[in-house]
Design an enzyme around this catalytic site. Structure first.
Site, mmCIF file in Angstrom:
data_model
loop_
_atom_site.group_PDB
_atom_site.id
_atom_site.type_symbol
_atom_site.label_atom_id
_atom_site.label_comp_id
_atom_site.label_asym_id
_atom_site.label_seq_id
_atom_site.Cartn_x
_atom_site.Cartn_y
_atom_site.Cartn_z
ATOM 1 N N GLY A 13 0.824 -1.222 0.000
ATOM 2 C CA GLY A 13 0.000 0.000 0.000
ATOM 3 C C GLY A 13 0.845 1.254 0.000
ATOM 4 O O GLY A 13 0.497 2.245 0.635
ATOM 5 N N ALA A 16 2.913 2.721 -5.224
ATOM 6 C CA ALA A 16 2.658 1.743 -6.292
ATOM 7 C C ALA A 16 1.354 1.001 -6.042
ATOM 8 O O ALA A 16 0.540 0.819 -6.960
ATOM 9 C CB ALA A 16 3.817 0.758 -6.387
ATOM 10 N N SER A 39 0.847 -3.710 5.252
ATOM 11 C CA SER A 39 1.175 -3.883 6.652
ATOM 12 C C SER A 39 1.754 -2.595 7.209
ATOM 13 O O SER A 39 2.806 -2.133 6.761
ATOM 14 C CB SER A 39 2.202 -5.015 6.788
ATOM 15 O OG SER A 39 2.789 -4.957 8.055
ATOM 16 N N VAL A 47 9.523 8.065 0.416
ATOM 17 C CA VAL A 47 10.065 9.107 -0.463
ATOM 18 C C VAL A 47 9.324 9.018 -1.802
ATOM 19 O O VAL A 47 8.460 8.173 -1.983
ATOM 20 C CB VAL A 47 11.584 8.935 -0.689
ATOM 21 C CG1 VAL A 47 12.395 9.505 0.444
ATOM 22 C CG2 VAL A 47 11.941 7.487 -0.953
ATOM 23 N N ALA A 50 8.673 13.894 -6.389
ATOM 24 C CA ALA A 50 8.727 14.695 -7.617
ATOM 25 C C ALA A 50 8.228 13.841 -8.770
ATOM 26 O O ALA A 50 8.499 12.641 -8.833
ATOM 27 C CB ALA A 50 10.162 15.146 -7.884
ATOM 28 N N LYS A 78 5.783 21.730 -10.714
ATOM 29 C CA LYS A 78 7.158 21.455 -11.168
ATOM 30 C C LYS A 78 7.230 21.721 -12.671
ATOM 31 O O LYS A 78 6.549 21.062 -13.458
ATOM 32 C CB LYS A 78 7.512 19.996 -10.840
ATOM 33 C CG LYS A 78 8.872 19.591 -11.347
ATOM 34 C CD LYS A 78 9.202 18.149 -10.981
ATOM 35 C CE LYS A 78 10.456 17.676 -11.686
ATOM 36 N NZ LYS A 78 10.692 16.237 -11.528
ATOM 37 N N LEU A 331 8.711 -0.370 -6.861
ATOM 38 C CA LEU A 331 10.102 -0.700 -6.550
ATOM 39 C C LEU A 331 10.390 -2.194 -6.679
ATOM 40 O O LEU A 331 11.531 -2.586 -6.881
ATOM 41 C CB LEU A 331 10.446 -0.204 -5.141
ATOM 42 C CG LEU A 331 10.385 1.336 -4.996
ATOM 43 C CD1 LEU A 331 10.562 1.743 -3.533
ATOM 44 C CD2 LEU A 331 11.434 2.011 -5.860
ATOM 45 N N ILE A 344 7.534 6.941 -10.254
ATOM 46 C CA ILE A 344 6.065 6.977 -10.153
ATOM 47 C C ILE A 344 5.482 6.838 -11.557
ATOM 48 O O ILE A 344 4.475 6.165 -11.765
ATOM 49 C CB ILE A 344 5.592 8.252 -9.423
ATOM 50 C CG1 ILE A 344 6.074 8.187 -7.959
ATOM 51 C CG2 ILE A 344 4.072 8.392 -9.480
ATOM 52 C CD1 ILE A 344 5.835 9.446 -7.152
HETATM 53 C C1 LIG Z 1 15.738 7.852 -2.386
HETATM 54 C C2 LIG Z 1 14.556 7.711 -3.274
HETATM 55 C C3 LIG Z 1 13.973 8.851 -3.810
HETATM 56 C C4 LIG Z 1 12.889 8.723 -4.694
HETATM 57 N N1 LIG Z 1 12.377 9.845 -5.274
HETATM 58 C C5 LIG Z 1 11.413 9.705 -6.224
HETATM 59 C C6 LIG Z 1 10.868 10.833 -6.891
HETATM 60 O O1 LIG Z 1 11.217 11.974 -6.606
HETATM 61 N N2 LIG Z 1 9.937 10.607 -7.837
HETATM 62 C C7 LIG Z 1 9.499 9.359 -8.166
HETATM 63 O O2 LIG Z 1 8.693 9.210 -9.085
HETATM 64 N N3 LIG Z 1 9.945 8.298 -7.489
HETATM 65 C C8 LIG Z 1 10.884 8.437 -6.545
HETATM 66 N N4 LIG Z 1 11.321 7.338 -5.867
HETATM 67 C C9 LIG Z 1 10.651 6.070 -6.058
HETATM 68 C C10 LIG Z 1 9.333 6.070 -5.266
HETATM 69 O O3 LIG Z 1 9.601 6.340 -3.915
HETATM 70 C C11 LIG Z 1 8.659 4.721 -5.410
HETATM 71 O O4 LIG Z 1 8.524 4.408 -6.774
HETATM 72 C C12 LIG Z 1 7.276 4.761 -4.821
HETATM 73 O O5 LIG Z 1 7.309 5.234 -3.517
HETATM 74 C C13 LIG Z 1 6.658 3.389 -4.853
HETATM 75 O O6 LIG Z 1 7.163 2.566 -3.860
HETATM 76 P P1 LIG Z 1 6.439 1.168 -3.651
HETATM 77 O O7 LIG Z 1 4.998 1.424 -3.416
HETATM 78 O O8 LIG Z 1 6.835 0.295 -4.767
HETATM 79 O O9 LIG Z 1 7.134 0.575 -2.347
HETATM 80 P P2 LIG Z 1 6.934 0.933 -0.795
HETATM 81 O O10 LIG Z 1 6.626 2.363 -0.570
HETATM 82 O O11 LIG Z 1 8.145 0.368 -0.121
HETATM 83 O O12 LIG Z 1 5.656 0.104 -0.347
HETATM 84 C C14 LIG Z 1 5.718 -1.290 -0.106
HETATM 85 C C15 LIG Z 1 4.401 -1.736 0.493
HETATM 86 O O13 LIG Z 1 4.427 -3.142 0.616
HETATM 87 C C16 LIG Z 1 3.941 -3.513 1.877
HETATM 88 N N5 LIG Z 1 4.519 -4.795 2.273
HETATM 89 C C17 LIG Z 1 5.788 -5.225 2.099
HETATM 90 N N6 LIG Z 1 5.955 -6.452 2.620
HETATM 91 C C18 LIG Z 1 4.754 -6.818 3.116
HETATM 92 C C19 LIG Z 1 4.275 -7.960 3.810
HETATM 93 N N7 LIG Z 1 5.067 -8.991 4.107
HETATM 94 N N8 LIG Z 1 2.992 -7.990 4.188
HETATM 95 C C20 LIG Z 1 2.149 -6.950 3.919
HETATM 96 N N9 LIG Z 1 2.552 -5.838 3.274
HETATM 97 C C21 LIG Z 1 3.835 -5.775 2.897
HETATM 98 C C22 LIG Z 1 4.359 -2.371 2.795
HETATM 99 O O14 LIG Z 1 3.571 -2.323 3.943
HETATM 100 C C23 LIG Z 1 4.106 -1.177 1.870
HETATM 101 O O15 LIG Z 1 2.752 -0.790 1.969
HETATM 102 C C24 LIG Z 1 12.369 7.450 -4.973
HETATM 103 C C25 LIG Z 1 12.924 6.326 -4.373
HETATM 104 C C26 LIG Z 1 14.011 6.441 -3.542
HETATM 105 C C27 LIG Z 1 14.590 5.208 -2.916
#
Ligand SMILES: Cc1cc2nc3c(=O)[nH]c(=O)nc-3n(C[C@H](O)[C@H](O)[C@H](O)COP(=O)(O)OP(=O)(O)OC[C@H]3O[C@@H](n4cnc5c(N)ncnc54)[C@H](O)[C@@H]3O)c2cc1C
Length: 498
Positions: A13, A16, A39, A47, A50, A78, A331, A344
């Site tokens: 959640g 992504a 979770s 993070v 942008a 932006k 990610l 994003i």
């Molecule tokens: C340093 C940094 C800077 C960034 N800056 C930018 C930016 O400026 N612009 C941009 O477009 N992107 C940026 N990104 C990328 C952006 O942060 C991610 O693409 C975006 O936040 C999506 O992350 P996610 O949802 O894939 O993962 P996460 O935010 O890590 O979410 C993972 C989810 O999975 C759940 N989960 C994991 N394991 C379990 C489990 N066992 N049971 C239940 N739930 C679980 C967690 O609870 C969480 O809800 C950046 C990334 C980094 C590292």
């Protein structure tokens, strides 16, 4: 596997997870159930603030009201990114979302500008770009001009946590079910290897036909369960650590991101309505955590508002982003760099691709292969664009920059650089996210001076050429006086009734 897809389970959640759930529900509607599991004990990466212009299409498809969205996410406008100290220390250039000049038949504007330069006209390419001019003047308004030369493409900065919350509200309104719980086991079909269910710590079992893995870097389903593999690109993109910290907002809100290079990486500054987002991105081979933290804190010019968030990452992409009945989004599908704010967008384009290839009658190998083919190309094109910023540099202050300058880059990028250096020519590859205007700005900004320009630019007398450029420049500057400041725009726009 010919199971009709009736239920999609989104694991995670973060940004992504909620973009995936919202977009799938919006477009597939009631025939498909969508359940999202997340979770709170794990949390999100925290993070990602942008964005790039296609996010406006995402928000509009989701039916989000723009002024409510900006108000709820503490968002700002932006217009591009300012790259400081990237070519050499003390210099900066802009990657604007606009384009310099105007489109010309069969020959890009910059060839005319280049010829004028060779004849002694001393202007910068960015003098002909309204996005750059407005960004530097701190101004913004939505422009609906009939003249295609007058446009101001934009994206947003926002608070990532507030955006995920806002999307969650929108998703739940549309009928997405949210389940809180920690996934402890994953059950696979013995014959097909397809995922059948995820089992939570308290024993609850969530079954589904298709799984979207949005579990972040850990890749709970796609990697830990299915071992889809990873193409490691850290030899081209060696930054592997980040530290993020919020700070007090400034009195004036810049309508652009700042990316400030330093000896072992770079630092971002993202202006929001209620605070600045800051972070340092660095290579752990070249910098220690303490050095990076000291640098980050030393370069803040306003009060720190929270604890630093330490993040480890590896650049590269999931080799199979769709494996069996699991599609990795966010990610879990790979990570390039925050440098051009593409992550994003990659979430959005992954879901759009999935929708084009949606396996409503069951997962077919040809759809999976096509999905993986397209996502590989997309990742590689963005990878090349990001490597360009690092590789073409003239910095001599550290091993980091020297190593990057001397490394062998992918052939696709090498060819693009050689072609531009020799001829000034640039071509957009298939669906490359970055248009010629983006490649042009970064190539020039990083210091590549083309040795030639297109002969069509010779087909004007010097007087006519200079007059044309002067007119374009005047037309691009003309709207500036009428634009409100970015802060005035936000104040009036965010309080508009919906
Ligand atoms: C340093 C940094 C800077 C960034 N800056 C930018 C930016 O400026 N612009 C941009 O477009 N992107 C940026 N990104 C990328 C952006 O942060 C991610 O693409 C975006 O936040 C999506 O992350 P996610 O949802 O894939 O993962 P996460 O935010 O890590 O979410 C993972 C989810 O999975 C759940 N989960 C994991 N394991 C379990 C489990 N066992 N049971 C239940 N739930 C679980 C967690 O609870 C969480 O809800 C950046 C990334 C980094 C590292």
């Amino acid at each position: 596997m010919h199971t009709q897809i009736k239920k999609v389970v989104v694991v995670g959640g973060g940004t992504a997870g909620w973009i995936s759930a919202a977009l799938l529900k919006k477009l597939l509607g009631s025939p498909i159930d969508i359940e999202l599991v997340e979770s709170e004990s794990i949390g999100t990466v925290g993070v990602g603030e942008a964005t790039i212009p296609p996010i406006r299409l995402l928000n509009s498809v989701l039916g989000l009201n723009e002024s409510e969205f900006l108000a709820k996410t503490k968002g700002t406008i932006k217009l591009g990114i300012q790259f400081e100290n990237w070519r050499v220390e003390g210099e900066s250039y802009f990657h604007s979302f606009g384009a310099a000049g105007k489109s010309m038949a069969f020959c890009h504007f910059h060839h005319f500008w280049q010829r004028a330069q060779s004849l002694g006209l001393n202007t910068s390419l960015w003098d002909y770009d309204l996005n750059y001019l407005a960004a530097k003047a701190g101004k913004f308004a939505q422009i609906n001009s009939k003249d295609p030369i007058i446009e101001l493409p934009y994206a947003y900065h926002f608070d990532a946590g507030l955006y995920a919350k806002y999307l969650r509200e929108a998703s739940e309104r549309m009928g997405v079910t949210r389940t809180e719980g920690l996934i402890k086991h994953v059950e696979q079909d013995n014959d097909s290897g397809f995922i059948r269910s995820v089992v939570l710590q308290d024993g609850r079992k969530i079954t589904g036909d298709l799984f979207i893995d949005c579990s972040g870097f850990r890749g709970l389903l796609i990697q830990q369960q299915l071992g889809a593999g990873f193409d490691d690109w850290s030899h081209w993109l060696p930054c592997d650590r980040a530290i993020a910290v919020p700070s007090q907002r400034h009195a004036t809100t810049l309508p652009y991101t700042r990316s400030i290079a330093h000896a072992g990486g770079w630092q971002w500054r993202i202006p929001l309505q209620h605070r600045n987002g800051n972070g340092v991105v660095y290579s752990s081979q070249h910098y220690s955590q303490q050095q990076a933290l000291d640098l980050l804190l030393k370069n803040l010019d306003s009060e720190v508002l929270g604890e630093p968030n330490f993040i480890k990452f590896q650049t590269g992409r999931r080799r199979q982003q769709w494996s069996r009945n699991v599609i990795a989004v966010g990610l879990s599908s790979g990570f390039l760099e925050p440098l051009e704010s593409t992550s994003i967008h990659l979430i959005q384009s992954a879901i759009v691709r999935l929708l084009h290839l949606f396996p409503h009658q069951g997962v077919k190998a040809v759809d999976v292969a096509e999905y993986n083919r397209q996502s590989k190309i997309e990742y590689e094109q963005i990878r090349d664009f990001i490597i360009l910023h690092y590789h073409v540099n003239e910095r001599n202050d550290s091993h980091f920059w020297r190593d990057l300058r001397h490394m062998a880059v992918p052939d696709s990028l090498r060819h693009k650089i050689e072609l531009f250096r020799a001829t000034g020519r640039l071509f957009r590859e298939q669906n490359d996210l970055f248009l010629e205007s983006s490649w042009l700005q970064v190539m020039l900004g990083q210091g590549i001076i083309p040795q030639d320009y297109h002969p069509i630019a010779n087909n004007l007398s010097q007087d006519k050429l200079f007059a044309m450029l002067n007119t374009i420049r005047a037309v691009k500057n003309e709207p500036l006086a009428k634009l409100p400041s970015h802060d005035d725009f936000l104040r009036s726009f965010c309080t508009k009734p919906n």
